[in-house]
Design an enzyme around this catalytic site. Structure first.
Site, PDB file in Angstrom:
ATOM      1  N   ARG A  51       0.704  -0.940   6.944  1.00  0.00           N
ATOM      2  CA  ARG A  51       1.876  -0.414   7.651  1.00  0.00           C
ATOM      3  C   ARG A  51       2.223  -1.276   8.852  1.00  0.00           C
ATOM      4  O   ARG A  51       3.385  -1.396   9.219  1.00  0.00           O
ATOM      5  CB  ARG A  51       1.655   1.046   8.038  1.00  0.00           C
ATOM      6  CG  ARG A  51       1.752   1.913   6.806  1.00  0.00           C
ATOM      7  CD  ARG A  51       1.567   3.373   7.047  1.00  0.00           C
ATOM      8  NE  ARG A  51       1.507   4.057   5.749  1.00  0.00           N
ATOM      9  CZ  ARG A  51       1.123   5.297   5.573  1.00  0.00           C
ATOM     10  NH1 ARG A  51       0.778   6.029   6.620  1.00  0.00           N
ATOM     11  NH2 ARG A  51       1.106   5.829   4.379  1.00  0.00           N
ATOM     12  N   LYS A  68      -4.957   4.542  -5.933  1.00  0.00           N
ATOM     13  CA  LYS A  68      -4.905   3.923  -4.598  1.00  0.00           C
ATOM     14  C   LYS A  68      -5.164   4.970  -3.537  1.00  0.00           C
ATOM     15  O   LYS A  68      -4.443   5.957  -3.546  1.00  0.00           O
ATOM     16  CB  LYS A  68      -3.502   3.331  -4.441  1.00  0.00           C
ATOM     17  CG  LYS A  68      -3.174   2.814  -3.080  1.00  0.00           C
ATOM     18  CD  LYS A  68      -1.763   2.301  -3.029  1.00  0.00           C
ATOM     19  CE  LYS A  68      -1.391   2.243  -1.570  1.00  0.00           C
ATOM     20  NZ  LYS A  68      -0.135   2.689  -1.243  1.00  0.00           N
ATOM     21  N   LYS A  83      -1.764   8.244  -5.848  1.00  0.00           N
ATOM     22  CA  LYS A  83      -1.651   7.635  -4.525  1.00  0.00           C
ATOM     23  C   LYS A  83      -1.940   8.713  -3.480  1.00  0.00           C
ATOM     24  O   LYS A  83      -1.213   9.693  -3.379  1.00  0.00           O
ATOM     25  CB  LYS A  83      -0.251   7.051  -4.329  1.00  0.00           C
ATOM     26  CG  LYS A  83      -0.055   6.458  -2.937  1.00  0.00           C
ATOM     27  CD  LYS A  83       1.269   5.735  -2.789  1.00  0.00           C
ATOM     28  CE  LYS A  83       1.425   5.205  -1.371  1.00  0.00           C
ATOM     29  NZ  LYS A  83       2.713   4.530  -1.161  1.00  0.00           N
ATOM     30  N   SER A 125      -5.462  -2.166   2.178  1.00  0.00           N
ATOM     31  CA  SER A 125      -5.582  -2.981   3.382  1.00  0.00           C
ATOM     32  C   SER A 125      -6.713  -2.517   4.299  1.00  0.00           C
ATOM     33  O   SER A 125      -7.439  -3.335   4.859  1.00  0.00           O
ATOM     34  CB  SER A 125      -4.253  -2.981   4.132  1.00  0.00           C
ATOM     35  OG  SER A 125      -3.863  -1.655   4.450  1.00  0.00           O
ATOM     36  N   TYR A 172      -6.610  -8.237  -1.893  1.00  0.00           N
ATOM     37  CA  TYR A 172      -6.341  -9.276  -0.896  1.00  0.00           C
ATOM     38  C   TYR A 172      -7.397 -10.376  -0.953  1.00  0.00           C
ATOM     39  O   TYR A 172      -7.242 -11.423  -0.343  1.00  0.00           O
ATOM     40  CB  TYR A 172      -6.290  -8.657   0.510  1.00  0.00           C
ATOM     41  CG  TYR A 172      -5.189  -7.631   0.686  1.00  0.00           C
ATOM     42  CD1 TYR A 172      -3.859  -8.027   0.847  1.00  0.00           C
ATOM     43  CD2 TYR A 172      -5.459  -6.266   0.697  1.00  0.00           C
ATOM     44  CE1 TYR A 172      -2.841  -7.100   0.996  1.00  0.00           C
ATOM     45  CE2 TYR A 172      -4.452  -5.326   0.852  1.00  0.00           C
ATOM     46  CZ  TYR A 172      -3.139  -5.742   1.005  1.00  0.00           C
ATOM     47  OH  TYR A 172      -2.142  -4.821   1.148  1.00  0.00           O
ATOM     48  N   CYS A 201       8.909   6.287   2.402  1.00  0.00           N
ATOM     49  CA  CYS A 201       9.170   5.662   1.102  1.00  0.00           C
ATOM     50  C   CYS A 201      10.252   6.415   0.358  1.00  0.00           C
ATOM     51  O   CYS A 201      10.446   6.217  -0.837  1.00  0.00           O
ATOM     52  CB  CYS A 201       7.903   5.699   0.246  1.00  0.00           C
ATOM     53  SG  CYS A 201       6.704   4.483   0.743  1.00  0.00           S
TER      54      CYS A 201
END
Ligand code: PBG
Length: 336
Positions: free
Chosen positions: A221, A264, A211, A288, A327, A144
């Site tokens: 990913r 997160k 994070k 995720s 999600y 990132c």
């Protein structure tokens, strides 16, 4: 022991020991919830492809798709009709030959995000549009951040690059930019660029402040084809055993001008710390890996999918989140 011995009726029982009368009905139980889930709390993560007509399932993330703008708009229309309030845009990866060390496609008109922003804004005037600001989908190394030749993170170059991307998204019309790298000083740099462009009152910064370097990002990913090619993200994401460090990161980002903080993964202890120290809304991401785990466990018969989707989300809100990147958002729009 008889009931009379346990709960003597002669006045010697502790009256304060009696709790059930306060939550024995569905309605009174609901009042015990300090906050009710509401549709407005949900932010839906979408993966945007630069190929306008693409629509393909993401195998690691049940029911999630990579979509080009021509597929995303009609899909979002159905969700907006059900009460969707907000989306966060993630870039779906370009081919390997289009990635480079600076992640040039992140803010290019040839990339997925820039051309889509004005179209989404025009199609859904009420929708709050957030763009994830990151390089990992577009860099050949999958980090990132901008890296030195030896693979270590170049913080100064990363801050410059990330704040440029944030400004480009702001100019394209998003309501909010969400930098997900953990470069030191990025919030201040973005705020200064927004001020210089006179966009400071129009565009919010949602900082991924707490994070963590978690293994729960695996399915993302795969979705973003952003597994690091070398090194790992432990050097710049928070170590999971650390707690005070997260407070420090959140306080720092608030002082640098963050309008919202993100936690997160949505660890409950960190969320409750966030609620305590934060003077801005706290946002949690149910990541995720947690989403995929809930699906896998439900498929294995551990629990019903809806029960656990509900419970896990209620716990995130109970712990301190004001909004949730989830999600499960499409399902909640039906359930609530
Ligand atoms: C970085 C980013 C990631 C996630 C959100 N933003 C991946 C990472 O840091 O490796 C994770 C989201 C998820 O797991 O659902 N662009």
């Amino acid at each position: 022991m008889t009931a009379d011995a346990l709960f003597p009726r002669d006045g010697t029982a502790s009256i304060a020991s009696q709790l059930k009368s306060g939550y024995n009905h569905k309605v009174s139980a609901m009042w015990q919830a300090e906050r009710q889930l509401h549709k407005s709390m949900f932010i839906y993560p979408v993966f945007l492809s630069a190929d306008p007509d693409l629509e393909e399932p993401i195998t690691s993330l049940p029911n999630q798709y990579r979509r080009g703008i021509n597929k995303l708009l009609p899909f979002l229309a159905t969700l907006v009709a059900k009460g969707l309030h907000s989306v966060i845009l993630f870039g779906s990866p370009p081919g390997p030959d289009q990635k480079d060390s600076q992640g040039s496609l992140a803010d290019s008109l040839d990339g997925p995000i820039m051309p889509a922003i004005p179209l989404i804004r025009a199609a859904f005037p009420e929708l709050y549009v957030i763009a994830d600001v990151s390089l990992c989908e577009y860099t050949d190394h999958g980090h990132c951040a901008v890296c030195f030749a030896d693979g270590s993170v170049d913080n100064e170059a990363s801050v410059a690059r990330v704040s440029d991307i944030a400004l480009a998204f702001a100019r394209a019309g998003v309501h909010c930019v969400a930098p997900s790298d953990m470069s030191d000083g990025r919030i201040r740099a973005i705020k200064l660029k927004l001020l210089a462009a006179r966009l400071e009152s129009k565009v919010a910064i949602m900082s991924y402040s707490a994070k963590y370097a978690s293994c729960l990002y695996g399915p993302f990913r795969e979705a973003a084809a952003s597994a690091p090619a070398f090194g790992d993200r432990k050097r710049y994401l928070l170590p999971p055993p650390a707690r005070t460090l997260a407070r420090k990161a959140m306080l720092r980002d608030m002082h640098e001008g963050a309008d919202m903080l993100m936690v997160k993964p949505a660890y409950p202890d960190i969320l409750s710390d966030a609620k305590e120290v934060s003077t801005v809304p706290v946002v949690a991401m149910q990541v995720s890996g947690e989403f995929a785990m809930i699906h896998a466990a439900a498929a294995a018969g551990v629990f019903a999918l809806k029960d656990m989707a509900m419970e896990s989300t209620e716990i995130i809100v109970r712990s301190g989140a004001d909004a949730i990147l989830s999600y499960f958002t499409p399902e909640f729009l039906d359930w609530l």
